[in-house]
Design a protein around this motif. Structure first.
Motif, PDB file in Angstrom:
ATOM      1  N   GLY A  39       0.833  -1.196   0.000  1.00 46.88           N
ATOM      2  CA  GLY A  39       0.000   0.000   0.000  1.00 46.88           C
ATOM      3  C   GLY A  39       0.872   1.253   0.000  1.00 46.88           C
ATOM      4  N   ASP A  40       0.270   2.381  -0.310  1.00 46.46           N
ATOM      5  CA  ASP A  40       1.032   3.626  -0.398  1.00 46.46           C
ATOM      6  C   ASP A  40       1.728   3.961   0.912  1.00 46.46           C
ATOM      7  N   ARG A  41       0.999   3.855   2.026  1.00 46.81           N
ATOM      8  CA  ARG A  41       1.605   4.204   3.317  1.00 46.81           C
ATOM      9  C   ARG A  41       2.669   3.187   3.716  1.00 46.81           C
ATOM     10  N   GLU A  42       2.421   1.918   3.443  1.00 45.98           N
ATOM     11  CA  GLU A  42       3.419   0.898   3.774  1.00 45.98           C
ATOM     12  C   GLU A  42       4.713   1.149   3.004  1.00 45.98           C
ATOM     13  N   ARG A  43       4.559   1.447   1.718  1.00 41.81           N
ATOM     14  CA  ARG A  43       5.746   1.706   0.902  1.00 41.81           C
ATOM     15  C   ARG A  43       6.462   2.964   1.367  1.00 41.81           C
ATOM     16  N   ARG A  44       5.696   4.006   1.678  1.00 38.32           N
ATOM     17  CA  ARG A  44       6.304   5.267   2.126  1.00 38.32           C
ATOM     18  C   ARG A  44       7.060   5.079   3.441  1.00 38.32           C
ATOM     19  N   VAL A  45       6.504   4.291   4.350  1.00 35.91           N
ATOM     20  CA  VAL A  45       7.149   4.068   5.642  1.00 35.91           C
ATOM     21  C   VAL A  45       8.462   3.308   5.460  1.00 35.91           C
ATOM     22  N   LEU A  46       8.462   2.240   4.654  1.00 36.43           N
ATOM     23  CA  LEU A  46       9.692   1.470   4.459  1.00 36.43           C
ATOM     24  C   LEU A  46      10.767   2.289   3.745  1.00 36.43           C
ATOM     25  N   VAL A  47      10.373   3.017   2.725  1.00 35.57           N
ATOM     26  CA  VAL A  47      11.336   3.851   2.002  1.00 35.57           C
ATOM     27  C   VAL A  47      11.951   4.876   2.942  1.00 35.57           C
ATOM     28  N   GLY A  48      11.126   5.493   3.784  1.00 39.12           N
ATOM     29  CA  GLY A  48      11.632   6.504   4.704  1.00 39.12           C
ATOM     30  C   GLY A  48      12.458   5.936   5.834  1.00 39.12           C
ATOM     31  N   ARG A  49      12.033   4.794   6.362  1.00 39.40           N
ATOM     32  CA  ARG A  49      12.737   4.220   7.509  1.00 39.40           C
ATOM     33  C   ARG A  49      14.122   3.698   7.133  1.00 39.40           C
ATOM     34  N   TYR A  50      14.265   3.131   5.914  1.00 41.85           N
ATOM     35  CA  TYR A  50      15.505   2.464   5.559  1.00 41.85           C
ATOM     36  C   TYR A  50      16.248   3.144   4.411  1.00 41.85           C
ATOM     37  N   GLY A  51      15.773   4.313   3.984  1.00 40.65           N
ATOM     38  CA  GLY A  51      16.489   5.052   2.955  1.00 40.65           C
ATOM     39  C   GLY A  51      16.591   4.307   1.632  1.00 40.65           C
ATOM     40  N   ILE A  52      15.525   3.586   1.270  1.00 41.23           N
ATOM     41  CA  ILE A  52      15.533   2.802   0.038  1.00 41.23           C
ATOM     42  C   ILE A  52      15.583   3.736  -1.171  1.00 41.23           C
ATOM     43  N   GLY A  53      16.395   3.364  -2.142  1.00 40.01           N
ATOM     44  CA  GLY A  53      16.489   4.158  -3.357  1.00 40.01           C
ATOM     45  C   GLY A  53      17.177   5.492  -3.163  1.00 40.01           C
ATOM     46  N   GLY A  54      18.002   5.599  -2.120  1.00 39.80           N
ATOM     47  CA  GLY A  54      18.714   6.852  -1.869  1.00 39.80           C
ATOM     48  C   GLY A  54      17.934   7.867  -1.075  1.00 39.80           C
ATOM     49  N   ALA A  55      16.728   7.493  -0.587  1.00 37.78           N
ATOM     50  CA  ALA A  55      15.935   8.431   0.213  1.00 37.78           C
ATOM     51  C   ALA A  55      16.596   8.637   1.570  1.00 37.78           C
ATOM     52  N   CYS A  56      16.321   9.772   2.182  1.00 31.57           N
ATOM     53  CA  CYS A  56      16.860  10.065   3.509  1.00 31.57           C
ATOM     54  C   CYS A  56      16.151   9.207   4.549  1.00 31.57           C
TER      55      CYS A  56
END
Length: 335
Positions: free
Chosen positions: A275-292
């Motif tokens: 889901g959108d929120r699940e993906r956003r949380v994982l990307v943000g928590r672990y810096g996936i794809g170069g995210a902070c």
């Protein structure tokens, strides 16, 4: 007879007690209520609320001595010299709000601390004894008022003890801060332990509260750090499962850069199943794809939810990723 009506507005009742920082505003309205016009149903609601209240307390030997009540309920002993000299120095590099905790409430002397703990527990002991004598269906207003006064007085002392030791939480959290930890999150976790420690501390044993609280806070922060590391490890293991499934042993040697692109594409497509929120949380928590990398608090503020809700979404998303990997659902995604 005057009654008080308290209305709180804001996300957190804890911060409101400090008078600074994020927290609710409190408006107070006074209403004149006569005994002749008292609503019986209101007393019944008050009685149920008071009977549901937690009145657990730590027993002190003096509670059974009728002649000790005046000394127990007396005002806290003061010492101007001690009060002036026991203001701690704030650690460097912390926010103005956390630094202000070192000026708001001076440290308590051992005598003051013992007095407050005994008084708080005696008030709850007395309230518990009174409540046991009250029939909830026939509660008298005077008994309910006495019960409420004792509970409010006990709560006020609890808050005083907590405020006097908030700097202890800040100090311990600052010294045990990891490179990716958020100080406010660590302080928040430590504050929960501090509140509980105030409830469980037995001053009659002669120990200092700071010694007991330091042990409890350090243990909790260590457990929280271990749990965070475990969650990160599980996520990384989940990624390894995804990459292992993505690998095709029939293929010949592949250029490393091409293989990395394939793996990134595989993970991206798998994340797309969330889901959108699940993906956003994982990307943000672990810096996936170069995210902070972001803390639970930062993500919660961005998404308009609590830290605990962010933690739940993170755990659920990790479980989904591992489930997709184990079910070999990655192959059709890559087709």
């Amino acid at each position: 007879m005057s009654g008080l009506s308290l209305t709180t507005c804001g996300p957190s009742s804890f911060w409101g007690m400090s008078g600074r920082g994020p927290g609710p505003s409190i408006s107070i309205e006074t209403k004149e209520v006569t005994r002749a016009h008292r609503d019986p149903s209101a007393d019944a609601i008050r009685a149920r609320r008071l009977f549901d209240a937690d009145l657990s307390y730590i027993v002190h030997p003096s509670f059974d001595d009728p002649g000790a009540e005046d000394a127990i309920l007396a005002s806290m002993p003061t010492s101007a010299v001690a009060q002036a000299s026991r203001r701690g120095k704030a650690p460097t590099g912390i926010s103005p709000y956390l630094a202000s905790l070192y000026d708001e409430a001076p440290l308590l002397t051992r005598e003051q601390e013992a007095h407050l703990f005994r008084k708080m527990n005696y008030l709850k002991f007395r309230a518990s004894r009174l409540r046991a004598q009250i029939d909830p269906d026939r509660a008298r207003a005077v008994d309910l008022e006495t019960l409420e006064r004792d509970l409010e007085a006990a709560l006020a002392i609890r808050i005083q003890l907590v405020r006097a030791n908030l700097r202890l939480v800040v100090s311990i959290a600052s010294r045990n801060l990891g490179p990716h930890d958020d100080l406010f999150e660590r302080v928040s976790d430590g504050n929960v332990v501090l509140f509980r420690a105030v409830e469980l501390f037995d001053s009659s044993r002669g120990n200092k509260f700071s010694t007991y609280a330091t042990w409890a806070i350090r243990n909790q922060l260590a457990r929280a750090a271990q749990a965070k590391h475990h969650r990160q490890s599980r996520f990384l293991l989940g990624q390894e499962e995804v990459l292992a499934i993505a690998a095709d042993p029939r293929t010949e040697a592949v250029d490393p850069s091409d293989l990395q692109e394939q793996r990134q594409a595989a993970v991206a497509r798998l994340l797309a199943r969330l889901g959108d929120r699940e993906r956003r949380v994982l990307v943000g928590r672990y810096g996936i794809g170069g995210a902070c990398e972001q803390t639970l608090t930062q993500l919660g503020q961005e998404l308009g939810i609590t830290r605990e809700r962010v933690r739940q979404i993170e755990a659920r998303a990790q479980d989904k990723l591992r489930g997709l990997a184990r079910a070999h659902e990655l192959a059709p995604l890559l087709a």
